[in-house]
Write a protein that holds these residues in place. Structure first.
Motif, PDB file in Angstrom:
ATOM      1  N   THR A  45      37.396  25.333  22.324  1.00  0.00           N
ATOM      2  CA  THR A  45      38.326  25.072  23.784  1.00  0.00           C
ATOM      3  C   THR A  45      39.673  24.987  23.016  1.00  0.00           C
ATOM      4  OG1 THR A  45      36.522  23.814  24.554  1.00  0.00           O
ATOM      5  CG2 THR A  45      38.934  23.330  25.597  1.00  0.00           C
ATOM      6  N   GLU A  46      40.023  24.444  22.149  1.00  0.00           N
ATOM      7  CA  GLU A  46      41.466  24.325  21.571  1.00  0.00           C
ATOM      8  C   GLU A  46      41.903  25.968  21.587  1.00  0.00           C
ATOM      9  OE1 GLU A  46      43.847  21.915  18.188  1.00  0.00           O
ATOM     10  OE2 GLU A  46      41.586  22.182  17.956  1.00  0.00           O
ATOM     11  N   MET A  47      41.101  26.379  20.668  1.00  0.00           N
ATOM     12  CA  MET A  47      41.566  28.177  20.587  1.00  0.00           C
ATOM     13  C   MET A  47      41.824  28.795  21.942  1.00  0.00           C
ATOM     14  SD  MET A  47      42.377  27.934  17.381  1.00  0.00           S
ATOM     15  CE  MET A  47      42.684  29.811  17.510  1.00  0.00           C
ATOM     16  N   TRP A  48      40.947  28.475  22.754  1.00  0.00           N
ATOM     17  CA  TRP A  48      41.046  29.186  23.979  1.00  0.00           C
ATOM     18  C   TRP A  48      42.223  28.727  24.712  1.00  0.00           C
ATOM     19  CZ3 TRP A  48      41.392  27.421  29.397  1.00  0.00           C
ATOM     20  CH2 TRP A  48      41.163  28.433  30.042  1.00  0.00           C
ATOM     21  N   PHE A  49      42.877  27.784  24.717  1.00  0.00           N
ATOM     22  CA  PHE A  49      44.196  27.024  25.242  1.00  0.00           C
ATOM     23  C   PHE A  49      45.311  28.019  24.506  1.00  0.00           C
ATOM     24  CE2 PHE A  49      41.942  22.974  26.883  1.00  0.00           C
ATOM     25  CZ  PHE A  49      42.258  23.374  28.157  1.00  0.00           C
ATOM     26  N   LEU A  50      45.275  28.047  23.161  1.00  0.00           N
ATOM     27  CA  LEU A  50      46.065  28.456  22.482  1.00  0.00           C
ATOM     28  C   LEU A  50      46.226  30.303  22.708  1.00  0.00           C
ATOM     29  CD1 LEU A  50      46.098  26.861  18.876  1.00  0.00           C
ATOM     30  CD2 LEU A  50      47.668  26.606  20.747  1.00  0.00           C
ATOM     31  N   ARG A  51      45.075  30.742  22.841  1.00  0.00           N
ATOM     32  CA  ARG A  51      45.110  32.081  23.173  1.00  0.00           C
ATOM     33  C   ARG A  51      45.845  32.358  24.547  1.00  0.00           C
ATOM     34  NH1 ARG A  51      41.883  35.651  19.970  1.00  0.00           N
ATOM     35  NH2 ARG A  51      41.137  34.349  18.103  1.00  0.00           N
ATOM     36  N   ARG A  52      45.531  31.698  25.438  1.00  0.00           N
ATOM     37  CA  ARG A  52      45.943  31.910  26.742  1.00  0.00           C
ATOM     38  C   ARG A  52      47.244  31.857  26.893  1.00  0.00           C
ATOM     39  NH1 ARG A  52      42.270  32.194  31.712  1.00  0.00           N
ATOM     40  NH2 ARG A  52      44.483  32.062  32.488  1.00  0.00           N
ATOM     41  N   MET A  53      47.947  30.523  26.010  1.00  0.00           N
ATOM     42  CA  MET A  53      49.248  30.198  25.865  1.00  0.00           C
ATOM     43  C   MET A  53      50.009  31.633  25.491  1.00  0.00           C
ATOM     44  SD  MET A  53      50.872  26.968  24.591  1.00  0.00           S
ATOM     45  CE  MET A  53      50.490  27.188  22.968  1.00  0.00           C
ATOM     46  N   LEU A  54      49.284  32.028  24.475  1.00  0.00           N
ATOM     47  CA  LEU A  54      50.206  33.218  23.644  1.00  0.00           C
ATOM     48  C   LEU A  54      49.842  34.620  24.552  1.00  0.00           C
ATOM     49  CD1 LEU A  54      49.457  31.992  20.120  1.00  0.00           C
ATOM     50  CD2 LEU A  54      51.755  32.007  21.160  1.00  0.00           C
ATOM     51  N   ARG A  55      49.269  34.550  25.437  1.00  0.00           N
ATOM     52  CA  ARG A  55      48.651  35.818  26.196  1.00  0.00           C
ATOM     53  C   ARG A  55      47.998  36.805  24.965  1.00  0.00           C
ATOM     54  NH1 ARG A  55      53.250  37.545  30.431  1.00  0.00           N
ATOM     55  NH2 ARG A  55      53.218  35.449  31.764  1.00  0.00           N
ATOM     56  N   ILE A  56      46.972  36.250  24.332  1.00  0.00           N
ATOM     57  CA  ILE A  56      46.113  37.197  23.557  1.00  0.00           C
ATOM     58  C   ILE A  56      44.744  37.172  24.276  1.00  0.00           C
ATOM     59  CG2 ILE A  56      45.035  37.295  21.133  1.00  0.00           C
ATOM     60  CD1 ILE A  56      47.540  35.525  20.039  1.00  0.00           C
ATOM     61  N   SER A  57      44.305  38.133  24.567  1.00  0.00           N
ATOM     62  CA  SER A  57      43.213  38.783  25.219  1.00  0.00           C
ATOM     63  C   SER A  57      42.022  38.252  24.277  1.00  0.00           C
ATOM     64  CB  SER A  57      42.932  40.174  25.494  1.00  0.00           C
ATOM     65  OG  SER A  57      41.632  40.510  25.758  1.00  0.00           O
ATOM     66  N   ALA A  60      40.920  41.224  21.943  1.00  0.00           N
ATOM     67  CA  ALA A  60      41.770  41.461  20.873  1.00  0.00           C
ATOM     68  C   ALA A  60      41.249  40.951  19.576  1.00  0.00           C
ATOM     69  CB  ALA A  60      43.337  40.855  21.154  1.00  0.00           C
ATOM     70  N   LYS A  61      41.253  41.908  18.649  1.00  0.00           N
ATOM     71  CA  LYS A  61      40.721  41.402  17.154  1.00  0.00           C
ATOM     72  C   LYS A  61      41.713  40.613  16.385  1.00  0.00           C
ATOM     73  CE  LYS A  61      37.502  45.214  17.432  1.00  0.00           C
ATOM     74  NZ  LYS A  61      36.154  44.620  17.811  1.00  0.00           N
ATOM     75  N   LYS A  62      41.970  39.403  16.928  1.00  0.00           N
ATOM     76  CA  LYS A  62      42.898  38.528  16.044  1.00  0.00           C
ATOM     77  C   LYS A  62      42.141  37.305  15.573  1.00  0.00           C
ATOM     78  CE  LYS A  62      47.270  39.661  17.832  1.00  0.00           C
ATOM     79  NZ  LYS A  62      48.838  38.966  17.956  1.00  0.00           N
TER      80      LYS A  62
END
Length: 158
Positions: A45-57, A60-62
């Motif tokens: 959940t924490e990573m989901w928020f950060l990815r949304r905030m940084l606009r990382i799909s 994306a293989k990050k």
């Protein structure tokens, strides 16, 4: 909040602060009574928020480490929840009322069949590295010692 958190004109530091001030309190509401058996879901959940905030799909293989570096942060959610749980647990243990009996699980009666649920005290003793749950309960009587134990566990980042 989506428009604020995903706005690239706002610095990442300000967006992270907005996430901490407005979203995390809602997410952590009542976390003092949780038994965290699926820690990975909270981390996701924490990573989901950060990815949304940084606009990382999500396609994306990050790696999560790369995302954390881009956000200039570390994983803090589990540590914050554990700290709140430990603080609340110390408060309840010092009161020595009905809440104390319920939290420690020292009520008479039969336990249900099958694998027993993890108790709050068990999760906290693992996090605090207190050894036995009785040691943690005894440590709550001395506020200074209890706060030191919590601070050391938070520093270790476990």
């Amino acid at each position: 909040m989506k428009t604020v958190l995903t706005n690239k004109n706002i610095s990442i530091r300000t967006r992270r602060r907005a996430l901490e001030c407005y979203i995390e309190p809602i997410l952590m509401y009542g976390c003092e009574a949780w038994t965290i058996s699926k820690q990975t879901q909270l981390e996701a959940t924490e990573m989901w928020f950060l990815r949304r905030m940084l606009r990382i799909s999500w396609t994306a293989k990050k790696t999560n480490d790369t995302v954390l570096e881009e956000a200039h942060t570390t994983r803090l959610l589990i540590s914050k929840i554990r700290k709140r749980q430990a603080t609340f647990f110390g408060h309840v243990m010092r009161r020595e009322k009905l809440e104390n009996l319920v939290t420690t699980g020292m009520l008479e009666g039969k336990r249900s069949r099958g694998k027993q649920r993890e108790k709050l005290i068990e999760g906290l003793t693992d996090w605090l590295k207190a050894g036995k749950s009785l040691e943690a309960i005894e440590a709550t009587k001395d506020r200074k010692k209890w706060r030191t134990m919590i601070a050391n566990a938070v520093k270790q980042g476990t």
